[in-house]
Design a protein around this motif. Structure first.
Motif, short mmCIF file in Angstrom:
data_model
loop_
_atom_site.label_atom_id
_atom_site.label_comp_id
_atom_site.label_asym_id
_atom_site.label_seq_id
_atom_site.Cartn_x
_atom_site.Cartn_y
_atom_site.Cartn_z
N THR A 54 90.60 76.27 -20.48
CA THR A 54 91.01 77.13 -19.37
C THR A 54 92.40 76.74 -18.87
O THR A 54 93.23 77.61 -18.59
CB THR A 54 89.99 77.06 -18.22
OG1 THR A 54 88.72 77.43 -18.72
CG2 THR A 54 90.38 77.99 -17.09
N LEU B 187 87.86 84.01 -16.34
CA LEU B 187 86.66 84.30 -15.55
C LEU B 187 85.39 84.02 -16.36
O LEU B 187 84.41 83.49 -15.84
CB LEU B 187 86.66 85.74 -15.07
CG LEU B 187 87.51 86.07 -13.87
CD1 LEU B 187 87.57 87.58 -13.65
CD2 LEU B 187 86.99 85.38 -12.64
N VAL C 21 82.14 88.29 -10.42
CA VAL C 21 83.15 88.38 -11.49
C VAL C 21 83.66 89.80 -11.60
O VAL C 21 84.88 90.04 -11.75
CB VAL C 21 82.58 87.87 -12.83
CG1 VAL C 21 83.49 88.21 -13.98
CG2 VAL C 21 82.35 86.37 -12.77
N LYS D 70 91.94 93.10 -9.11
CA LYS D 70 93.24 92.74 -9.65
C LYS D 70 94.15 93.90 -9.77
O LYS D 70 94.27 94.91 -9.70
CB LYS D 70 93.10 92.06 -11.01
CG LYS D 70 94.40 91.50 -11.47
CD LYS D 70 94.48 91.69 -12.94
CE LYS D 70 95.87 91.50 -13.42
NZ LYS D 70 96.77 92.59 -13.17
N ILE E 145 85.98 90.55 -8.61
CA ILE E 145 87.27 89.86 -8.76
C ILE E 145 88.13 90.56 -9.80
O ILE E 145 89.32 90.77 -9.61
CB ILE E 145 87.04 88.38 -9.13
CG1 ILE E 145 86.47 87.62 -7.94
CG2 ILE E 145 88.35 87.73 -9.58
CD1 ILE E 145 86.02 86.21 -8.28
N PHE E 146 87.51 90.93 -10.93
CA PHE E 146 88.29 91.57 -11.99
C PHE E 146 88.78 92.95 -11.56
O PHE E 146 89.90 93.35 -11.88
CB PHE E 146 87.46 91.67 -13.27
CG PHE E 146 88.26 92.16 -14.43
CD1 PHE E 146 89.25 91.37 -15.00
CD2 PHE E 146 88.05 93.41 -14.96
CE1 PHE E 146 89.98 91.81 -16.08
CE2 PHE E 146 88.78 93.87 -16.04
CZ PHE E 146 89.76 93.06 -16.58
N SER F 295 84.93 80.25 -16.64
CA SER F 295 84.51 79.73 -15.34
C SER F 295 83.05 80.07 -15.06
O SER F 295 82.31 79.25 -14.48
CB SER F 295 85.39 80.29 -14.23
OG SER F 295 86.73 79.90 -14.42
N SER F 296 82.63 81.24 -15.45
CA SER F 296 81.22 81.63 -15.27
C SER F 296 80.30 80.76 -16.11
O SER F 296 79.23 80.35 -15.65
CB SER F 296 81.03 83.10 -15.65
OG SER F 296 81.80 83.92 -14.83
#
Length: 80
Positions: free
Chosen positions: A19, A37, A73, A80, A76-77, A40-41
């Motif tokens: 990452t 993402l 997620v 953007k 958040i996506f 991170s998930s």
């Protein structure tokens, strides 16, 4: 020490390094954000299920956590 804990810890380190390398790349697009993402998930789920003993919890909590993570997620996506 359990081998599964050591394996999980190693996988968390590898995912963190990948990452970090991806985030420092000059090429920054929606695909990169989605990949970060995703990693991170995976790290979140590894910690929750392996180190916080969620794998032994009631199925309601397992599904609830996964659903909340998916919604987070997605929000958040999309923001953007």
């Amino acid at each position: 020490m359990k081998k599964s804990l050591v394996f999980t810890y190693g996988l968390l380190i590898v995912l963190t390094l990948v990452t970090a390398l991806i985030s420092n790349a000059d090429l920054f697009s929606d695909d990169i954000i989605l990949l970060i993402l995703f990693f991170s998930s995976i790290k979140f789920l590894l910690v929750a299920f392996q180190f916080m003993e969620l794998k032994k919890a009631n199925p309601f909590w397992k599904y609830s956590l996964s659903l909340v993570l998916g919604v987070l997620v997605l929000v958040i996506f999309l923001m953007k």
